[in-house]
Design a protein around this motif. Structure first.
Motif, PDB file in Angstrom:
ATOM      1  N   ALA A 363      39.819  -4.981  -7.263  1.00  0.00           N
ATOM      2  CA  ALA A 363      39.295  -4.090  -6.596  1.00  0.00           C
ATOM      3  C   ALA A 363      38.882  -3.698  -5.212  1.00  0.00           C
ATOM      4  O   ALA A 363      37.913  -3.640  -3.895  1.00  0.00           O
ATOM      5  CB  ALA A 363      37.732  -5.951  -7.306  1.00  0.00           C
ATOM      6  N   ILE A 364      39.782  -4.602  -4.868  1.00  0.00           N
ATOM      7  CA  ILE A 364      40.121  -4.459  -3.143  1.00  0.00           C
ATOM      8  C   ILE A 364      40.360  -2.721  -2.717  1.00  0.00           C
ATOM      9  O   ILE A 364      39.200  -2.036  -1.134  1.00  0.00           O
ATOM     10  CB  ILE A 364      41.334  -4.786  -2.568  1.00  0.00           C
ATOM     11  N   GLN A 365      40.356  -2.452  -3.722  1.00  0.00           N
ATOM     12  CA  GLN A 365      40.611  -0.602  -3.187  1.00  0.00           C
ATOM     13  C   GLN A 365      39.596  -0.113  -3.314  1.00  0.00           C
ATOM     14  O   GLN A 365      39.285   0.798  -2.437  1.00  0.00           O
ATOM     15  CB  GLN A 365      41.745   0.056  -4.280  1.00  0.00           C
ATOM     16  N   ASN A 366      38.756  -0.658  -3.980  1.00  0.00           N
ATOM     17  CA  ASN A 366      37.595  -0.395  -4.616  1.00  0.00           C
ATOM     18  C   ASN A 366      36.461  -0.250  -4.107  1.00  0.00           C
ATOM     19  O   ASN A 366      35.478   0.568  -3.061  1.00  0.00           O
ATOM     20  CB  ASN A 366      36.867  -0.198  -6.058  1.00  0.00           C
ATOM     21  N   LEU A 367      36.668  -1.579  -2.947  1.00  0.00           N
ATOM     22  CA  LEU A 367      36.200  -2.174  -1.400  1.00  0.00           C
ATOM     23  C   LEU A 367      36.250  -0.798  -0.694  1.00  0.00           C
ATOM     24  O   LEU A 367      34.481  -0.660   0.025  1.00  0.00           O
ATOM     25  CB  LEU A 367      36.007  -3.910  -1.902  1.00  0.00           C
ATOM     26  N   GLY A 368      37.506  -0.667  -0.490  1.00  0.00           N
ATOM     27  CA  GLY A 368      38.060  -0.370   0.558  1.00  0.00           C
ATOM     28  C   GLY A 368      37.358   1.424   0.444  1.00  0.00           C
ATOM     29  O   GLY A 368      36.934   2.420   1.031  1.00  0.00           O
ATOM     30  N   ALA A 369      37.098   1.826  -0.590  1.00  0.00           N
ATOM     31  CA  ALA A 369      36.456   3.297  -0.885  1.00  0.00           C
ATOM     32  C   ALA A 369      35.871   3.271  -1.106  1.00  0.00           C
ATOM     33  O   ALA A 369      34.662   4.776  -1.072  1.00  0.00           O
ATOM     34  CB  ALA A 369      37.792   4.086  -2.453  1.00  0.00           C
ATOM     35  N   MET A 370      34.536   2.434  -1.055  1.00  0.00           N
ATOM     36  CA  MET A 370      32.976   2.709  -1.570  1.00  0.00           C
ATOM     37  C   MET A 370      32.397   3.419  -0.623  1.00  0.00           C
ATOM     38  O   MET A 370      32.419   2.963   0.838  1.00  0.00           O
ATOM     39  CB  MET A 370      32.074   1.148  -1.589  1.00  0.00           C
ATOM     40  N   ASP A 371      31.684   4.166  -0.773  1.00  0.00           N
ATOM     41  CA  ASP A 371      30.982   4.850   0.000  1.00  0.00           C
ATOM     42  C   ASP A 371      29.497   4.487  -0.104  1.00  0.00           C
ATOM     43  O   ASP A 371      28.699   5.602   0.615  1.00  0.00           O
ATOM     44  CB  ASP A 371      31.334   6.554  -0.070  1.00  0.00           C
ATOM     45  N   VAL A 372      29.434   4.236  -1.275  1.00  0.00           N
ATOM     46  CA  VAL A 372      27.665   3.838  -1.188  1.00  0.00           C
ATOM     47  C   VAL A 372      27.819   2.048  -1.849  1.00  0.00           C
ATOM     48  O   VAL A 372      28.222   2.066  -2.729  1.00  0.00           O
ATOM     49  CB  VAL A 372      27.352   4.815  -2.792  1.00  0.00           C
ATOM     50  N   VAL A 690      34.214  -5.457   3.944  1.00  0.00           N
ATOM     51  CA  VAL A 690      34.643  -3.730   3.342  1.00  0.00           C
ATOM     52  C   VAL A 690      35.924  -3.941   4.003  1.00  0.00           C
ATOM     53  O   VAL A 690      36.917  -3.057   4.045  1.00  0.00           O
ATOM     54  CB  VAL A 690      33.752  -2.723   3.797  1.00  0.00           C
ATOM     55  N   VAL A 691      36.109  -3.900   5.774  1.00  0.00           N
ATOM     56  CA  VAL A 691      36.820  -3.129   6.347  1.00  0.00           C
ATOM     57  C   VAL A 691      38.140  -4.342   6.099  1.00  0.00           C
ATOM     58  O   VAL A 691      38.939  -3.465   6.471  1.00  0.00           O
ATOM     59  CB  VAL A 691      36.230  -4.255   8.419  1.00  0.00           C
ATOM     60  N   GLU A 692      37.787  -5.045   5.688  1.00  0.00           N
ATOM     61  CA  GLU A 692      38.844  -6.078   5.700  1.00  0.00           C
ATOM     62  C   GLU A 692      39.409  -5.071   4.578  1.00  0.00           C
ATOM     63  O   GLU A 692      41.198  -4.953   4.165  1.00  0.00           O
ATOM     64  CB  GLU A 692      38.256  -7.624   5.332  1.00  0.00           C
ATOM     65  N   GLY A 693      39.254  -4.545   3.047  1.00  0.00           N
ATOM     66  CA  GLY A 693      39.271  -4.737   2.730  1.00  0.00           C
ATOM     67  C   GLY A 693      40.079  -2.651   2.763  1.00  0.00           C
ATOM     68  O   GLY A 693      41.424  -2.477   2.456  1.00  0.00           O
ATOM     69  N   ARG A 694      40.415  -2.239   3.224  1.00  0.00           N
ATOM     70  CA  ARG A 694      40.481  -0.934   4.530  1.00  0.00           C
ATOM     71  C   ARG A 694      41.478  -1.835   4.723  1.00  0.00           C
ATOM     72  O   ARG A 694      42.892  -0.360   4.866  1.00  0.00           O
ATOM     73  CB  ARG A 694      39.103  -0.213   5.057  1.00  0.00           C
ATOM     74  N   LYS A 695      41.581  -2.866   5.483  1.00  0.00           N
ATOM     75  CA  LYS A 695      42.592  -2.895   6.300  1.00  0.00           C
ATOM     76  C   LYS A 695      44.237  -2.877   4.891  1.00  0.00           C
ATOM     77  O   LYS A 695      45.013  -2.481   5.333  1.00  0.00           O
ATOM     78  CB  LYS A 695      42.809  -4.469   6.990  1.00  0.00           C
ATOM     79  N   THR A 696      43.569  -3.743   3.728  1.00  0.00           N
ATOM     80  CA  THR A 696      44.449  -3.902   2.759  1.00  0.00           C
ATOM     81  C   THR A 696      44.939  -3.161   1.875  1.00  0.00           C
ATOM     82  O   THR A 696      46.612  -2.277   2.110  1.00  0.00           O
ATOM     83  CB  THR A 696      43.996  -4.894   1.621  1.00  0.00           C
ATOM     84  N   PHE A 697      43.365  -1.653   2.189  1.00  0.00           N
ATOM     85  CA  PHE A 697      44.541  -0.891   1.310  1.00  0.00           C
ATOM     86  C   PHE A 697      45.576   0.461   2.458  1.00  0.00           C
ATOM     87  O   PHE A 697      46.195   0.756   1.780  1.00  0.00           O
ATOM     88  CB  PHE A 697      42.902   0.169   0.937  1.00  0.00           C
ATOM     89  N   ALA A 698      44.877   0.445   3.619  1.00  0.00           N
ATOM     90  CA  ALA A 698      45.705   1.438   4.222  1.00  0.00           C
ATOM     91  C   ALA A 698      47.430   0.741   4.629  1.00  0.00           C
ATOM     92  O   ALA A 698      48.239   1.258   5.026  1.00  0.00           O
ATOM     93  CB  ALA A 698      45.093   1.417   5.923  1.00  0.00           C
ATOM     94  N   ASN A 699      47.066  -0.642   4.912  1.00  0.00           N
ATOM     95  CA  ASN A 699      48.676  -1.160   4.764  1.00  0.00           C
ATOM     96  C   ASN A 699      49.653  -0.658   3.492  1.00  0.00           C
ATOM     97  O   ASN A 699      51.061  -0.482   3.559  1.00  0.00           O
ATOM     98  CB  ASN A 699      48.155  -3.096   5.244  1.00  0.00           C
TER      99      ASN A 699
END
Length: 903
Positions: A363-372, A690-699
């Motif tokens: 779900a971390i990936q979806n949290l980082g991808a969330m736009d709405v 959200v920010v932490e999820g994006r960090k995880t996905f980016a790495n």
């Protein structure tokens, strides 16, 4: 044809996703409940016996049969039963034994391929290569085992923080909250609205108990449950005195006797039957598999070419075969599973420090991808600390009459008490003023009627019983035909004429415009009867209104600004009135670009709704199915949607969203359905998540980009060398050592920093783009590999088989150093080391790799690795090659960012 049930969630669903695939299981349940299919019959055969026999007994006989009592088991009895039957969990949900986990960490295709290569090397008397290969296998397996073991323990600890509880009775004690896993057959459990049913159980007492068991039977409407014994029971799922693990209470209350737990429940039996079904990967896993297939296709083309070119060109087919296998190993990102697991686990732990608990790692990936982000209003935008403001009559004059009726309703109703009920009951002075009333019955709240009623007997026995109703203004007014009016010191009931109705609505609208939440209260005298129903909510007399204040949070406005800065659009979905919602949005600085009411949503078809949800950002007076349709409409428009809610009515939308978000104070069903739990109900906390999820996905994406580009470049270089050279450009052992060292250096990628500008927008999984990325950046390293070939061939005269070790040593060093650099070049679109600097852990591992690359040909291990010292002049020319490589990649990055952006 019955409608397919929603995807199961909770502990059982996590088991399904991990072991067997939720979509396949959903089809399994559908066939089971649709026509009594194989899985339904299989589960019924396994667990149906005890349930059938208990359903035919009276409540008293059922308690005696299970050696229990109306007060439940003693703790000593429960412990004895627990030792015999085990915990109330699906059996395979627990952690794997470490030998089995170690085997799973080893048995990847990459490790098996390496093991086969080591065996071939040993059989051909190449013991050095066999040792190096086995060292690679041991390191890769060990790292994956340790990281996954640590990740598993961390995830279990986080999930335990938000585990669901059950209210259990013990003799001589009040009801106690206990983890569901500790329940045993014979326990007596209290259920109320919002609770998850923790096991398969027999209903002992019930009051207006309605249970949603769609996940088991596919029935779209809640099913009423009763306590009476049944004469015959053919299908336990159809029995109205049985409730089942994984379902949830919609309204009413009950005491139930636990009959079956863990694998002996219907869910447990279906899980066992599902064990042989094919696993269906999640969207995230499908993306990872797509990357693997891309590399496998590349391997299928390149490896045979390398084999043929070297076999024909050099005449040594065995050596060519070993070299081709080494190339295959070099193409495979064997550390990908470990990198993905450790990155997600580290992200989950980091998010936990920010008060965000991840129940499902992907779900971390979806949290980082969330736009709405769709969110409710109460407790998210507002303080969720509702205070009683005042009570008025229908014309706006202060009046304590509506307050007393509302208090009686809240005091005697057995459903889930909401914050307004709690605010009413906090008025201790009303308890003495309203004492002596006796409850006869109730008509529970539901989200269609948006009201609830209790039937009370006044203190004076000869007085007629009163049905007292409270709820949303329009829904209560729809049941009224009169209104209380003052005449001197007394009160009379006057007909509710259209003129009076318009004036009353204006009074309620004024309160809502002030940001107050308004509850209408009405009553009527009712004749004595056995039970009362929704049809009795007619011909009511409106007493007036009770107003509540729920001020906005101070943190809401900055949180909305932070989410907007991170590319997340917030839409408010609430069951409250549009006037109150508009006022709150104005107070927190959320411009209302469009507003839709529940009735308007219901009137739109799916296509029209998809267009409407693009413009509107506030939706009021919604029913649960309206929220679900809005979420699905946004997803159909290509948005990645998060939904944040904590109530029973939020469960369908939580289920429909890409990422469901609830809070630890939410009802059980909301927490079970959600993918992410907030320990603090705040949009600021969610923004941090959200920010932490994006960090995880980016790495995670960094490693994949590094792997595909670097590996593809190496294979291109090998293919060119096979055509041009009379000897191998590297020995198989050299390639394997390179791969081992390179993988070691990338083990710190999960701990890397992420550029702030990469966190400002949603990040989506786009496997198709990786192919273009590979074809763009891979050949750049090949260009400088060819330049190294030319340097070694013409500059140092390494042109014969006798001089191949010098050639191989030169390329070994240059190749390892460019692979070291690519980690820093591709981790960010900025200039490495200056514009963007890696985390200390990644700097340390890549720095160690660079030192090893320079030391190995010069050090004492060189002869053992079939390398030789390089001339000093080589180290003066090497920086020129490396700087050229860096410049080439930087130029390509600028062109790539201009055309495709950088994710």
């Amino acid at each position: 044809m019955p409608q397919a049930p929603p995807r199961p969630r909770g502990a059982f669903a996590r088991f399904l996703r991990r072991q067997h695939g939720g979509h396949r299981f959903r089809r399994l349940i559908w066939w089971g409940h649709a026509v009594g299919g194989p899985s339904h019959r299989h589960a019924a055969a396994q667990v149906g016996g005890p349930l059938r026999s208990t359903a035919r007994l009276s409540p008293e006989a059922a308690l005696a049969h299970w050696h229990s009592s109306t007060e439940g088991l003693t703790e000593a009895q429960a412990q004895r039963v627990r030792r015999r039957v085990g915990p109330n969990q699906v059996g395979t949900e627990g952690p794997l034994p470490w030998p089995q986990h170690l085997w799973q960490a080893y048995r990847s295709p990459f490790s098996l391929l390496l093991t086969a290569l080591a065996a071939i090397s040993w059989l051909t008397q190449d013991l050095r290569s066999a040792i190096v290969i086995l060292a690679m296998v041991a390191l890769a397996t060990g790292m994956r085992f340790v990281q996954e073991r640590r990740s598993s323990h961390a995830a279990d600890a986080l999930k335990a923080m938000v585990s669901s509880q059950a209210s259990v009775l013990r003799p001589g004690q009040t009801a106690q909250e206990a983890p569901m896993a500790r329940l045993v057959p014979g326990d007596v459990v209290l259920l109320s609205a919002g609770d998850m049913v923790p096991s398969d159980a027999r209903v002992l007492t019930a009051k207006d108990l309605f249970v949603n068991q769609a996940a088991m039977t596919g029935e779209s409407l809640p099913v009423e449950k009763q306590a009476r014994a049944l004469e015959t029971v053919t299908d336990p799922l159809a029995a109205d005195n049985l409730v089942f693990m994984g379902t949830n209470v919609v309204s009413g209350s009950a005491t139930v006797l636990v009959v079956a737990t863990g694998s002996l429940t219907f869910f447990g039996a279906l899980a066992g039957h599902a064990a042989s079904t094919e696993r269906v990967p999640t969207q995230f896993e499908a993306g990872i598999n797509q990357v693997s297939r891309l590399l496998l296709r590349l391997m299928a083309v390149m490896v045979p070419l390398v084999l043929l070119f070297n076999g024909w060109g050099h005449g040594n087919w065995l050596e060519a075969f070993l070299f081709a296998l080494s190339v295959a190993v070099g193409l495979t990102p064997e550390m990908l599973p470990m990198i993905v697991t450790s990155t997600l686990a580290k992200g989950a732990v980091a998010m936990a420090k920010r008060q965000v608990i991840v129940k499902r790692l992907d779900a971390i990936q979806n949290l980082g991808a969330m736009d709405v982000l769709c969110t409710d209003k109460t407790g998210t935008l507002t303080q969720d600390h509702i205070a009683l403001s005042h009570a008025i009559d229908a014309w706006g004059r202060p009046d304590d009459g509506p307050l007393r009726w509302a208090w009686l309703n809240s005091q005697h109703q057995t459903g889930l008490k909401n914050p307004m009920d709690r605010a009413l009951l906090a008025r201790g002075d009303l308890a003495s003023a309203c004492g002596g009333w006796t409850k006869l019955d109730e008509v529970p709240f539901d989200f269609q009627r948006r009201r609830m009623s209790v039937v009370l007997q006044p203190p004076a026995a000869e007085a007629a019983a009163r049905l007292v109703c409270k709820g949303a203004v329009e829904e209560v007014l729809a049941c009224c035909q009169a209104v209380v009016a003052r005449e001197g010191q007394g009160e009379t009931a006057q007909p509710l004429t259209p003129e009076r109705l318009a004036e009353i609505r204006a009074t309620a609208a004024r309160l809502s415009a002030e940001g107050l939440r308004v509850v209408a209260v009405a009553w009527r005298e009712v004749p004595p009867q056995a039970a009362y129903h929704v049809t009795d909510e007619t011909a009511l007399t409106l007493a007036g209104f009770v107003a509540f204040l729920d001020p906005p949070k101070d943190s809401t406005a900055p949180a909305l600004q932070a989410l907007a800065a991170h590319g997340v659009t917030v839409k408010v979905l609430t069951g409250d009135s549009d006037a109150v919602t508009r006022q709150v949005c104005q107070q927190v600085g959320l411009p209302v670009t469009g507003l839709l009411l529940g009735a308007q949503v219901a009137a739109l078809d799916d296509t029209a709704l998809q267009a409407a949800v693009q413009e509107a950002n506030v939706f009021a007076r919604l029913a649960p199915q309206d929220k679900e349709r809005i979420v699905k409409a946004l997803r159909a428009q290509g948005h990645v949607v998060g939904f944040m809610g904590d109530g029973i009515n939020d469960a369908p939308a939580l289920h429909a969203a890409d990422v469901g978000i609830s809070v630890d104070s939410g009802v059980d069903i909301a927490k079970e359905v959600a993918d992410i739990i907030l320990l603090e109900k705040s949009l600021l906390v969610l923004d941090a998540g959200v920010v932490e999820g994006r960090k995880t996905f980016a790495n995670m994406l960094k490693y994949i980009k590094m792997a595909v580009s670097s590996n593809f470049g190496n294979v291109l270089s090998v293919l060119a060398a096979s055509l041009l050279l009379p000897f191998l450009p590297m020995l198989p052992m050299h390639l394997l050592v390179q791969n081992l060292l390179y993988d070691f250096s990338q083990a710190a990628v999960p701990f890397d920093r992420v550029d702030a500008d990469l966190l400002d927008r949603p990040q989506r999984w786009n496997p198709d783009e990786l192919g273009r990325f590979m074809l763009t950046f891979g050949p750049i390293s090949s260009i400088f590999d060819l330049a190294t070939f030319a340097l070694m061939w013409w500059g140092y005269g390494a042109q014969t088989v006798a001089q191949q070790t010098l050639f191989q040593s030169g390329w070994f060093v240059e190749s390892l150093l460019t692979q070291t650099l690519v980690v820093h070049l591709i981790r960010s679109p900025r200039l490495p080391f200056i514009g963007s600097r890696a985390a200390p852990a990644l700097l340390a591992t890549t720095g160690a790799l660079a030192v090893l690359a320079l030391w190995l040909p010069q050090g004492p291990l060189a002869p053992w690795l079939k390398l030789q010292p390089l001339p000093a002049s080589y180290f003066t020319l090497l920086p020129v090659l490396l700087l050229g490589y860096m410049a080439g990649v930087q130029w390509a990055k600028r062109a790539w960012v201009r055309r495709h952006g950088w994710q």
